[in-house]
Design a protein around this motif. Structure first.
Motif, PDB file in Angstrom:
ATOM      1  N   SER A   1      -4.558 -11.778  -8.702  1.00 20.49           N
ATOM      2  CA  SER A   1      -3.375 -12.504  -9.174  1.00 20.49           C
ATOM      3  C   SER A   1      -3.295 -12.535 -10.698  1.00 20.49           C
ATOM      4  CB  SER A   1      -3.379 -13.936  -8.624  1.00 20.49           C
ATOM      5  OG  SER A   1      -4.400 -14.721  -9.230  1.00 20.49           O
TER       6      SER A   1
ATOM      7  N   ASP B   1      -4.591  -6.784   0.351  1.00 25.03           N
ATOM      8  CA  ASP B   1      -4.043  -7.775  -0.576  1.00 25.03           C
ATOM      9  C   ASP B   1      -3.503  -7.088  -1.826  1.00 25.03           C
ATOM     10  OD1 ASP B   1      -3.403 -10.015  -2.059  1.00 25.03           O
ATOM     11  OD2 ASP B   1      -5.432 -10.807  -2.157  1.00 25.03           O
TER      12      ASP B   1
ATOM     13  N   GLY C   1      -0.356  -5.228  -1.145  1.00 25.14           N
ATOM     14  CA  GLY C   1       0.770  -6.124  -0.983  1.00 25.14           C
ATOM     15  C   GLY C   1       1.376  -6.570  -2.296  1.00 25.14           C
ATOM     16  N   ARG C   2       0.630  -6.384  -3.383  1.00 27.13           N
ATOM     17  CA  ARG C   2       1.109  -6.793  -4.706  1.00 27.13           C
ATOM     18  C   ARG C   2       1.735  -5.632  -5.475  1.00 27.13           C
ATOM     19  NH1 ARG C   2      -1.785 -11.722  -6.062  1.00 27.13           N
ATOM     20  NH2 ARG C   2      -3.352 -12.164  -4.454  1.00 27.13           N
TER      21      ARG C   2
ATOM     22  N   THR D   1       1.810  -5.770   3.899  1.00 25.98           N
ATOM     23  CA  THR D   1       3.095  -6.429   3.688  1.00 25.98           C
ATOM     24  C   THR D   1       3.290  -6.705   2.211  1.00 25.98           C
ATOM     25  OG1 THR D   1       3.008  -7.462   5.866  1.00 25.98           O
ATOM     26  CG2 THR D   1       4.487  -8.446   4.241  1.00 25.98           C
ATOM     27  N   ARG D   2       4.392  -6.191   1.679  1.00 21.27           N
ATOM     28  CA  ARG D   2       4.660  -6.311   0.253  1.00 21.27           C
ATOM     29  C   ARG D   2       5.128  -7.710  -0.107  1.00 21.27           C
ATOM     30  NH1 ARG D   2       5.903  -2.480  -3.257  1.00 21.27           N
ATOM     31  NH2 ARG D   2       4.292  -1.402  -2.122  1.00 21.27           N
ATOM     32  N   ARG D   3       4.566  -8.256  -1.178  1.00 25.15           N
ATOM     33  CA  ARG D   3       5.023  -9.530  -1.717  1.00 25.15           C
ATOM     34  C   ARG D   3       6.144  -9.276  -2.707  1.00 25.15           C
ATOM     35  NH1 ARG D   3      -0.465 -12.947  -3.080  1.00 25.15           N
ATOM     36  NH2 ARG D   3      -1.638 -12.375  -1.218  1.00 25.15           N
ATOM     37  N   PRO D   4       7.255 -10.004  -2.643  1.00 23.10           N
ATOM     38  CA  PRO D   4       8.339  -9.771  -3.598  1.00 23.10           C
ATOM     39  C   PRO D   4       7.914 -10.207  -4.992  1.00 23.10           C
ATOM     40  CG  PRO D   4       8.794 -11.722  -2.294  1.00 23.10           C
ATOM     41  CD  PRO D   4       7.572 -11.091  -1.693  1.00 23.10           C
ATOM     42  N   PRO D   5       8.296  -9.464  -6.033  1.00 24.37           N
ATOM     43  CA  PRO D   5       7.950  -9.863  -7.398  1.00 24.37           C
ATOM     44  C   PRO D   5       8.694 -11.118  -7.799  1.00 24.37           C
ATOM     45  CG  PRO D   5       9.456  -8.008  -7.420  1.00 24.37           C
ATOM     46  CD  PRO D   5       9.077  -8.228  -5.986  1.00 24.37           C
ATOM     47  N   ALA D   6       8.032 -11.950  -8.584  1.00 22.65           N
ATOM     48  CA  ALA D   6       8.664 -13.196  -9.009  1.00 22.65           C
ATOM     49  C   ALA D   6       9.782 -12.933 -10.009  1.00 22.65           C
ATOM     50  CB  ALA D   6       7.617 -14.116  -9.634  1.00 22.65           C
TER      51      ALA D   6
ATOM     52  N   LEU E   1       7.525  -2.204  -6.939  1.00 23.17           N
ATOM     53  CA  LEU E   1       7.379  -3.385  -6.112  1.00 23.17           C
ATOM     54  C   LEU E   1       8.749  -3.647  -5.525  1.00 23.17           C
ATOM     55  CD1 LEU E   1       5.274  -5.585  -8.493  1.00 23.17           C
ATOM     56  CD2 LEU E   1       4.503  -4.343  -6.500  1.00 23.17           C
TER      57      LEU E   1
ATOM     58  N   ASP F   1       9.992  -7.188   0.743  1.00 22.61           N
ATOM     59  CA  ASP F   1       8.947  -7.352   1.728  1.00 22.61           C
ATOM     60  C   ASP F   1       8.963  -6.201   2.721  1.00 22.61           C
ATOM     61  OD1 ASP F   1       8.231  -9.711   0.593  1.00 22.61           O
ATOM     62  OD2 ASP F   1       9.448 -10.946   1.945  1.00 22.61           O
TER      63      ASP F   1
END
Length: 545
Positions: free
Chosen positions: A196, A236, A239-240, A275-280, A293, A296
């Protein structure tokens, strides 16, 4: 960012198998195991088929207190050019210590050792990285390492340390997820937190490898199957961000080709189904090619087998996180957010690629050794700890340490000799405790330091057995105990060939039943041996026999 796809570590022991594996897109080779003017035939065949080869160095010691050795940098640059590599990689580690900077003996670890995560050590590392970048013809990426022990007084987490390194130098990252798992078991560090805190868009590629746990300590062996916890960390990470490349490292106990293929398939599936995490805050890095990126869903990193190449997870214009801007004159050439890895070239569709960053030492003939001056006595701290005392290292208070204010961050070129000397003295004391039997410095976990010391000696024994296979044959089951007894208070000399000769010379001074065979072995190889006290004694005692 150059898309690499799925790779496997190229090693001489599995060269034929690597050439035949399907679904392999690239290879990595240990830089110290090849010569720029004599590329192994297997690598030449792979290159002729369009396979990208990346050299992976293990001996620069960029985390050490000294500035990088120009000769080592020149050799790495020559290998990168000979292999047509789009980038080169090394480690965030120190591998030697002592010397003129600290007025102490020069010591070699023969292994990658952790750098203290302090701001002074970071200053030294940043300057060394910039020196290396100036000397290399292609971009540089650095790998996080596995460690058996921690430094007291650390000021940064691993993630923050790497993030600031990238921000200040523009260097790319080679993230080893197996090393994140190792540091979780051995040092209590959280892999998710490290990921992170990383600038994941700076990742050039990813290493995956196996190991085993013994007596509560995880050993990053690169000789066992990849375990589920390592695959979970890989998922993990995937996914990022869509990693440009993923590599399986295997350095010993090589399984049949079918098992290697199965491991590669498992790694590929782990990445492509993450599973892709959406970018902030999705932004686009100017000039960056389009892997991305995205929203999802599963990460489609690699083209399907037989589809004629490797494709990105996204196209130009897909949203990506902007990495921290690199400062300095090298940002345009090496920096995150640059146009792409300089000299990167498209992969030829479908052809197997082979890479091996794991094997730290390869077999082969014993290399030549240069004569060296007598070494002074190893570093000995002034205040020895009582024998057996256990100084358990408390977890560093990294939670409370914020990033340094922008005005307080020194440019890497501002590192003074006094800063390097402080870092160097600390590293020399640690390495002396590990390889020369001196007391463990205050604040370190004595038990873990002894585990590391035994591991270094065992590695030396394995390497000497590989380059001098006659010695285990002569000594049988007594080889390893005899070598470990020799290495307990005898630091690694200038090279493993010299180490083998020193070991046999020590044995020749003992009354051993294998003396005749050892004498023959020694006399056949000692003609170019530099004179030393033990060597002169051995010649005097056994030279006429």
């Amino acid at each position: 960012m150059t898309e690499l796809g799925m790779g496997i570590g190229w090693r001489p022991e599995i060269a034929d198998a690597v050439e035949e594996l399907s679904g392999v897109d690239w290879v990595e080779v240990v830089a110290e195991n090849v010569c720029a003017d004599h590329v192994p035939d297997s690598l030449a065949r792979l290159r002729a088929r369009g396979v990208t080869v990346v050299p992976h160095g293990v001996s620069l010691g960029l985390g050490g207190a000294d500035r990088p050795d120009p000769e080592r940098l020149a050799a790495l640059a020559a290998k990168a050019e000979a292999l047509g590599a789009p980038l080169v990689t090394e480690h965030i580690a120190f591998v030697r210590a002592g010397g003129p900077l600290t007025a102490t003996p020069r010591l070699e670890a023969g292994h990658l050792l952790p750098v203290p995560r302090t701001r002074e050590a970071l200053d030294v590392l940043c300057e060394n990285v910039r020196i290396a970048q100036e000397s290399l013809p292609v971009p540089l990426a650095l790998e996080n390492i596995a460690a058996l022990f921690s430094w007291p007084g650390e000021e940064l987490t691993e993630g923050r340390f790497l993030a600031e390194l990238v921000e200040r130098t523009g260097v790319r990252l080679l993230i080893d997820v197996a090393n994140l798992h190792t540091n979780h078991v051995n040092r209590g560090e959280d892999p998710a937190r490290a990921l992170s805190e990383l600038p994941v868009e700076a990742i050039a590629y990813v290493h995956v490898a196996g190991g085993l746990e013994r007596d509560g300590v995880w050993h990053d062996t690169h000789a066992h199957p990849v375990p589920r916890p390592v695959l979970d960390i890989l998922a993990d990470l995937a996914g990022r961000v869509a990693p440009p490349g993923v590599l399986l490292e295997r350095d010993d106990h090589f399984p049949p080709p079918a098992e290697l293929a199965a491991e590669l398939a498992t790694i590929r599936a782990t990445v492509t189904t993450a599973t892709r995490r959406p970018p902030a805050h999705p932004t686009t890095t100017p000039g960056a090619p389009g892997h991305a990126l995205a929203a999802d869903g599963p990460v489609d990193l690699f083209a399907a087998e037989g589809a004629g190449g490797v494709r990105s997870a996204g196209g130009v214009g897909d949203g990506v996180h902007a990495a921290p801007a690199a400062s300095g004159p090298l940002a345009g050439r090496h920096g995150v957010g640059g146009a792409a890895l300089r000299a990167g070239r498209a992969l030829v569709g479908g052809e197997p690629l082979h890479i091996g960053a794991g094997a730290r030492v390869s077999g082969g003939p014993m290399p030549a050794v240069r004569p060296s001056a007598p070494e002074p006595e190893p570093v000995r701290p002034a205040t020895p700890r009582p024998e057996g005392a256990l100084a358990v290292l408390a977890r560093p208070a990294t939670e409370a340490v914020p990033p340094a204010p922008a005005g307080d961050r020194r440019d890497a070129g501002d590192v003074t000799d006094s800063v390097r000397q402080r870092v160097g003295v600390a590293q020399a004391a640690v390495l002396s405790a590990l390889v020369a039997g001196t007391p463990v410095p205050e604040g370190f976990d004595v038990r873990r330091m002894r585990v590391q010391s035994r591991a270094l000696a065992a590695k030396r024994a394995s390497v000497v057995a590989r380059i001098a296979p006659e010695l285990p044959e002569i000594l049988g089951d007594g080889y390893r105990p005899a070598f470990l007894a020799y290495a307990k208070d005898r630091p690694l000399p200038g090279g493993y060939r010299r180490d083998a000769l020193d070991f046999v010379e020590r044995l020749l001074l003992e009354d051993r039943p294998e003396r005749r065979e050892l004498t023959r072995w020694w006399r056949e190889r000692a003609e170019s041996r530099p004179s030393g006290l033990v060597g002169r004694l051995a010649r005097r005692v056994f030279g006429g026999r």
